[in-house]
Scaffold this motif. Structure first.
Motif, short mmCIF file in Angstrom:
data_model
loop_
_atom_site.label_atom_id
_atom_site.label_comp_id
_atom_site.label_asym_id
_atom_site.label_seq_id
_atom_site.Cartn_x
_atom_site.Cartn_y
_atom_site.Cartn_z
N GLY A 277 -10.55 -8.21 -9.73
CA GLY A 277 -11.00 -8.76 -11.01
C GLY A 277 -9.92 -8.55 -12.05
N ASP A 278 -10.30 -8.86 -13.30
CA ASP A 278 -9.37 -8.65 -14.39
C ASP A 278 -9.19 -7.15 -14.60
N HIS A 279 -8.00 -6.65 -14.36
CA HIS A 279 -7.72 -5.22 -14.46
C HIS A 279 -8.56 -4.38 -13.51
N GLU A 280 -8.96 -4.99 -12.39
CA GLU A 280 -9.73 -4.24 -11.41
C GLU A 280 -9.08 -4.37 -10.04
N TYR A 281 -8.93 -3.24 -9.41
CA TYR A 281 -8.29 -3.22 -8.09
C TYR A 281 -9.09 -2.37 -7.13
N GLU A 282 -8.91 -2.70 -5.85
CA GLU A 282 -9.47 -1.89 -4.79
C GLU A 282 -8.31 -1.44 -3.90
N VAL A 283 -8.30 -0.18 -3.57
CA VAL A 283 -7.31 0.31 -2.62
C VAL A 283 -8.04 0.76 -1.37
N VAL A 284 -7.80 0.04 -0.27
CA VAL A 284 -8.38 0.40 1.01
C VAL A 284 -7.37 1.31 1.69
N MET A 285 -7.79 2.55 1.98
CA MET A 285 -6.83 3.55 2.42
C MET A 285 -7.33 4.32 3.64
N THR A 286 -6.41 4.50 4.59
CA THR A 286 -6.72 5.40 5.71
C THR A 286 -5.84 6.63 5.59
N LEU A 287 -6.41 7.76 5.95
CA LEU A 287 -5.67 9.02 5.92
C LEU A 287 -5.58 9.56 7.34
N GLU A 288 -4.41 10.06 7.70
CA GLU A 288 -4.25 10.70 9.00
C GLU A 288 -3.11 11.69 8.87
N VAL A 289 -2.97 12.58 9.87
CA VAL A 289 -1.89 13.56 9.79
C VAL A 289 -0.56 12.82 9.85
N PHE A 290 0.28 12.88 8.91
CA PHE A 290 0.20 13.47 7.57
C PHE A 290 0.57 12.39 6.58
N ASN A 291 -0.20 11.29 6.65
CA ASN A 291 0.11 10.10 5.87
C ASN A 291 -1.08 9.54 5.11
N PHE A 292 -0.74 8.91 3.99
CA PHE A 292 -1.67 8.05 3.29
C PHE A 292 -1.21 6.61 3.56
N ASN A 293 -2.12 5.74 3.98
CA ASN A 293 -1.76 4.35 4.25
C ASN A 293 -2.68 3.43 3.42
N PRO A 294 -2.19 2.62 2.50
CA PRO A 294 -0.78 2.32 2.21
C PRO A 294 -0.07 3.50 1.53
N GLY A 295 1.21 3.63 1.82
CA GLY A 295 1.98 4.71 1.25
C GLY A 295 2.46 4.37 -0.14
N LYS A 296 2.56 3.07 -0.41
CA LYS A 296 3.11 2.65 -1.69
C LYS A 296 2.03 1.91 -2.47
N ILE A 297 1.65 2.45 -3.63
CA ILE A 297 0.61 1.81 -4.43
C ILE A 297 1.17 1.54 -5.82
N GLU A 298 1.12 0.27 -6.23
CA GLU A 298 1.58 -0.10 -7.57
C GLU A 298 0.49 -0.89 -8.26
N ILE A 299 0.14 -0.47 -9.47
CA ILE A 299 -0.88 -1.19 -10.22
C ILE A 299 -0.45 -1.26 -11.69
N PRO A 300 -0.92 -2.30 -12.41
CA PRO A 300 -0.58 -2.40 -13.83
C PRO A 300 -1.37 -1.37 -14.65
N ALA A 301 -0.77 -0.91 -15.72
CA ALA A 301 -1.45 0.03 -16.61
C ALA A 301 -2.73 -0.59 -17.16
N GLY A 302 -3.76 0.20 -17.32
CA GLY A 302 -5.03 -0.29 -17.83
C GLY A 302 -5.98 -0.73 -16.73
N SER A 303 -5.58 -0.55 -15.48
CA SER A 303 -6.42 -0.99 -14.36
C SER A 303 -7.43 0.08 -13.97
N THR A 304 -8.58 -0.41 -13.54
CA THR A 304 -9.57 0.47 -12.94
C THR A 304 -9.48 0.28 -11.44
N VAL A 305 -9.28 1.37 -10.74
CA VAL A 305 -9.03 1.29 -9.31
C VAL A 305 -10.12 2.02 -8.54
N THR A 306 -10.69 1.32 -7.57
CA THR A 306 -11.64 1.97 -6.67
C THR A 306 -10.95 2.22 -5.34
#
Ligand code: CUA
Length: 155
Positions: free
Chosen positions: A63-92
């Motif tokens: 949505g407008d200024h709304e993002y979702e980050v779908v993430m899996t965690l495992e030893v020893f990584n966060f996937n996606p490893g690179k997260i970029e969002i604009p300032a003012g965003s609400t992220v779930t």
């Protein structure tokens, strides 16, 4: 045997307190639904890669200024490893673990979640200030635990 009067009073008081606390806790848990969240959203930890939405981890605009980050965690990584969002965003963040219990703590925010295998964890955060936010695993998960980190870039 005759009990001391004060001993009787204190025994009764502590017994009454126990009952009151049990009633309050029971009322909050069952009537108000304030019990710890458990088994709400589950997932087969062996099949995370095949189960939507975790078959496609990534950053999605919802949505407008709304993002979702779908993430899996495992030893020893966060996937996606690179997260970029604009300032003012609400992220779930929608997260699950593929192996053991991991932590998801975003430094300089109130975001701090436990991510367990078999469960889907959701956490929402607004990022107002631009910057690089360090993400740390704060649950001991093995020999590489101290290296398990990533960065959220807010531009
Ligand atoms: Cu993952 Cu510690």
């Amino acid at each position: 045997m005759k009990m001391n009067r004060y001993e009787e009073i204190w025994l009764m008081l502590s017994g009454a307190m126990l009952v009151i606390f049990m009633v309050i806790t029971g009322y909050q848990t069952f009537a108000l639904g304030m019990g710890p969240p458990s088994n709400k959203e589950t997932i087969d930890p062996e099949k995370v890669d095949e189960t939507a939405p975790f078959d496609k981890p990534g950053v999605y605009q919802t949505g407008d200024h709304e993002y979702e980050v779908v993430m899996t965690l495992e030893v020893f990584n966060f996937n996606p490893g690179k997260i970029e969002i604009p300032a003012g965003s609400t992220v779930t963040f929608i997260m699950t673990s593929k192996d053991v219990v991991h932590g998801f703590q975003v430094v300089d925010t109130n975001l701090n979640a436990m991510v367990m295998p078999g469960h889907i964890q959701r956490a929402t955060q607004k990022f107002s200030k631009p910057g690089e936010y360090l993400v740390l695993c704060n649950e001991y998960c093995g020999t590489g635990h101290q290296h398990m980190s990533t960065v959220i870039t807010v531009k």
